[in-house]
Scaffold this motif. Structure first.
Motif, mmCIF file in Angstrom:
data_model
loop_
_atom_site.group_PDB
_atom_site.id
_atom_site.type_symbol
_atom_site.label_atom_id
_atom_site.label_comp_id
_atom_site.label_asym_id
_atom_site.label_seq_id
_atom_site.Cartn_x
_atom_site.Cartn_y
_atom_site.Cartn_z
ATOM 1 N N THR A 131 0.838 -1.176 0.123
ATOM 2 C CA THR A 131 -0.241 -0.141 0.053
ATOM 3 C C THR A 131 0.922 1.330 0.003
ATOM 4 O OG1 THR A 131 -1.781 -1.166 1.293
ATOM 5 C CG2 THR A 131 -2.017 1.244 1.416
ATOM 6 N N ARG A 164 -7.872 0.858 1.130
ATOM 7 C CA ARG A 164 -6.600 1.321 0.685
ATOM 8 C C ARG A 164 -6.474 2.660 -0.018
ATOM 9 N NH1 ARG A 164 -5.436 -4.814 -1.699
ATOM 10 N NH2 ARG A 164 -4.820 -5.897 0.433
ATOM 11 N N THR A 165 -7.503 2.911 -0.470
ATOM 12 C CA THR A 165 -7.769 4.295 -1.137
ATOM 13 C C THR A 165 -7.577 5.359 -0.134
ATOM 14 O OG1 THR A 165 -8.860 3.626 -2.927
ATOM 15 C CG2 THR A 165 -9.043 5.990 -2.678
ATOM 16 N N SER A 189 -3.969 -2.747 5.866
ATOM 17 C CA SER A 189 -5.036 -2.337 5.183
ATOM 18 C C SER A 189 -6.163 -2.965 5.751
ATOM 19 C CB SER A 189 -4.773 -2.810 3.775
ATOM 20 O OG SER A 189 -3.646 -1.981 3.278
ATOM 21 N N GLN A 200 -10.546 -2.550 -0.715
ATOM 22 C CA GLN A 200 -9.909 -1.541 -1.714
ATOM 23 C C GLN A 200 -10.293 -0.295 -1.465
ATOM 24 O OE1 GLN A 200 -7.984 -2.887 -4.220
ATOM 25 N NE2 GLN A 200 -8.470 -4.848 -3.051
ATOM 26 N N ASN A 240 -14.594 -4.880 -1.631
ATOM 27 C CA ASN A 240 -14.815 -3.454 -2.018
ATOM 28 C C ASN A 240 -14.308 -2.522 -0.531
ATOM 29 O OD1 ASN A 240 -15.858 -4.461 -4.250
ATOM 30 N ND2 ASN A 240 -18.036 -3.816 -3.956
ATOM 31 N N GLN A 283 -6.885 2.153 -8.288
ATOM 32 C CA GLN A 283 -7.202 2.227 -6.961
ATOM 33 C C GLN A 283 -8.805 2.293 -7.109
ATOM 34 O OE1 GLN A 283 -5.783 5.513 -4.945
ATOM 35 N NE2 GLN A 283 -3.696 4.714 -5.236
ATOM 36 N N TRP A 284 -9.391 2.152 -5.975
ATOM 37 C CA TRP A 284 -11.236 2.249 -5.647
ATOM 38 C C TRP A 284 -11.414 3.666 -5.853
ATOM 39 C CZ3 TRP A 284 -14.649 -1.279 -5.539
ATOM 40 C CH2 TRP A 284 -15.856 -0.846 -5.251
ATOM 41 N N THR A 288 -19.453 1.096 -1.317
ATOM 42 C CA THR A 288 -18.636 -0.191 -1.275
ATOM 43 C C THR A 288 -20.008 -1.176 -1.568
ATOM 44 O OG1 THR A 288 -18.495 -0.049 1.052
ATOM 45 C CG2 THR A 288 -16.588 0.468 -0.223
#
Length: 371
Positions: free
Chosen positions: A209, A244-245, A258, A241, A238, A220-221, A227
């Protein structure tokens, strides 16, 4: 107890996994880059001892219990050389010690003072405990990711089956280790169901990450996407992800795994918060007052600071409307007010019935019929 799966997994060195039927353990040792620099006799002794360990290995329990006398006789080496070989295998992630051996004088005793480790019906003999080992193989980054996902599923499934562990699920971190300074009493078995390799898995996920390149931001998301999903597995993916964004846009959160970040923000993601809404909630209060950013960057306990800031966006423990949801509601209210105003204006501009020629003509025809 020494062959229990939980105790065996605890003994696996960090970054390794137990040897299975699909593993070529001897070939991995033979091709290890640290072994080729040793002398030929040491390499030969290592492979001989490894072969003896593999022959005594139980794939069902992941354990092997060969005695030192057997290993020294098979390899034709002394106790010092055997100790160096075991230390080399342990240092490089090929061997883990589940339970150490004991000499006869240290074994449990009966009421008459003799060792209780002897066969029933025979003369009491002083017997020693053999050491229990687990054979392991080092994993690369791809294998650590696969193994880590399976371990996470195993831990979650164990918590669902064991109500005692589910009761204390909030007292452990993402790696399964107890969280210090918690008011709850941690059970003694909390550490027994955590595998050390999970630490390597979560560290690798955090590094992945943190090392996301700017050119890959399109993967990235989206920061403006929710989600929501039809099934739980897709929703969990979702949320990971999206977390992580959030980490990408908030450098202090990149220090955390994460999955841990996803669990913190899960209640908000499930109320249709977008990553942009979460970032706004971290930085700003509902009334628009910004938080002090220095407090987040210098905090020692970042999850506690994040939770305290998110509490501003909760009422009775439930998340309130996010910024994007408020914008949508305000737009809908403005549209409804515009439609109502247009309807009132249309009603006001319609001609009165007395001034309408068609109305007057119709009234006259009715009066003629009655008269």
């Amino acid at each position: 107890m020494e062959r229990n799966e939980e105790h065996v997994l605890r003994a696996v060195p960090e970054g390794s996994a137990p040897v299975t039927m699909d593993s070529d353990w001897l070939q991995d040792i033979r091709q290890h880059h640290k072994l080729v620099w040793h002398r030929a006799d040491f390499r030969r002794n290592v492979l001989t001892v490894a072969t003896a360990l593999l022959q005594a290995y139980d794939y069902a329990s992941y354990t092997a219990t060969p005695g030192n006398d057997y290993l020294m006789t098979t390899a034709g080496i002394g106790a010092g050389t055997l100790g160096r070989i075991k230390r080399w295998l342990t240092r490089h992630g090929f061997l883990g010690l589940v339970a150490g051996g004991r000499q006869a004088r240290y074994t449990p005793k009966t009421s008459d003072g003799h060792s209780n480790l002897f066969k029933q019906g025979t003369r009491p003999q002083q017997m020693a405990d053999r050491a229990v080992f687990v054979l392991c193989r080092p994993l690369n980054e791809t294998e650590i990711a696969t193994y880590g996902e399976k371990e996470v599923q195993r831990m979650d499934f164990r918590c669902k089956l064991d109500p005692f562990l589910s009761r204390f699920s909030a007292a452990v971190d993402i790696s399964g280790n107890p969280i210090p300074n918690t008011p709850k009493t941690n059970p003694k078995s909390i550490r027994e169901w955590a595998s050390p390799t999970l630490k390597s898995y979560f560290k690798a996920a955090a590094r992945a990450t943190a090392l996301i390149e700017a050119a890959r931001t399109d993967l990235q998301w989206p920061a403006s996407r929710t989600t929501s999903a039809n099934d739980q597995a897709t929703r969990d993916f979702n949320e990971l992800q999206a977390a992580r964004t959030v980490q990408w846009h908030s450098p202090p959160l990149q220090k955390l795994p994460s999955r841990y970040v996803a669990r913190i923000f899960a209640p908000f993601f499930r109320e249709n918060y977008t990553p942009g809404d979460v970032l706004h909630s971290i930085d700003t209060k509902p009334d628009g007052t910004p938080h002090q950013h220095d407090a987040l960057h210098g905090a020692l306990n970042i999850p506690a600071v994040i939770q305290s800031r998110l509490n501003y966006w909760r009422i009775n423990g439930q998340p309130i409307y996010s910024r994007s949801q408020r914008v949508v509601l305000e737009a809908e209210e403005a549209r409804a007010r515009a439609i109502a105003a247009a309807a009132r204006a249309k009603t006001c501009h319609q001609p009165k019935p007395a001034n309408n020629p068609q109305h007057v003509k119709g009234v006259a025809m009715l009066r003629a019929l009655w008269h």
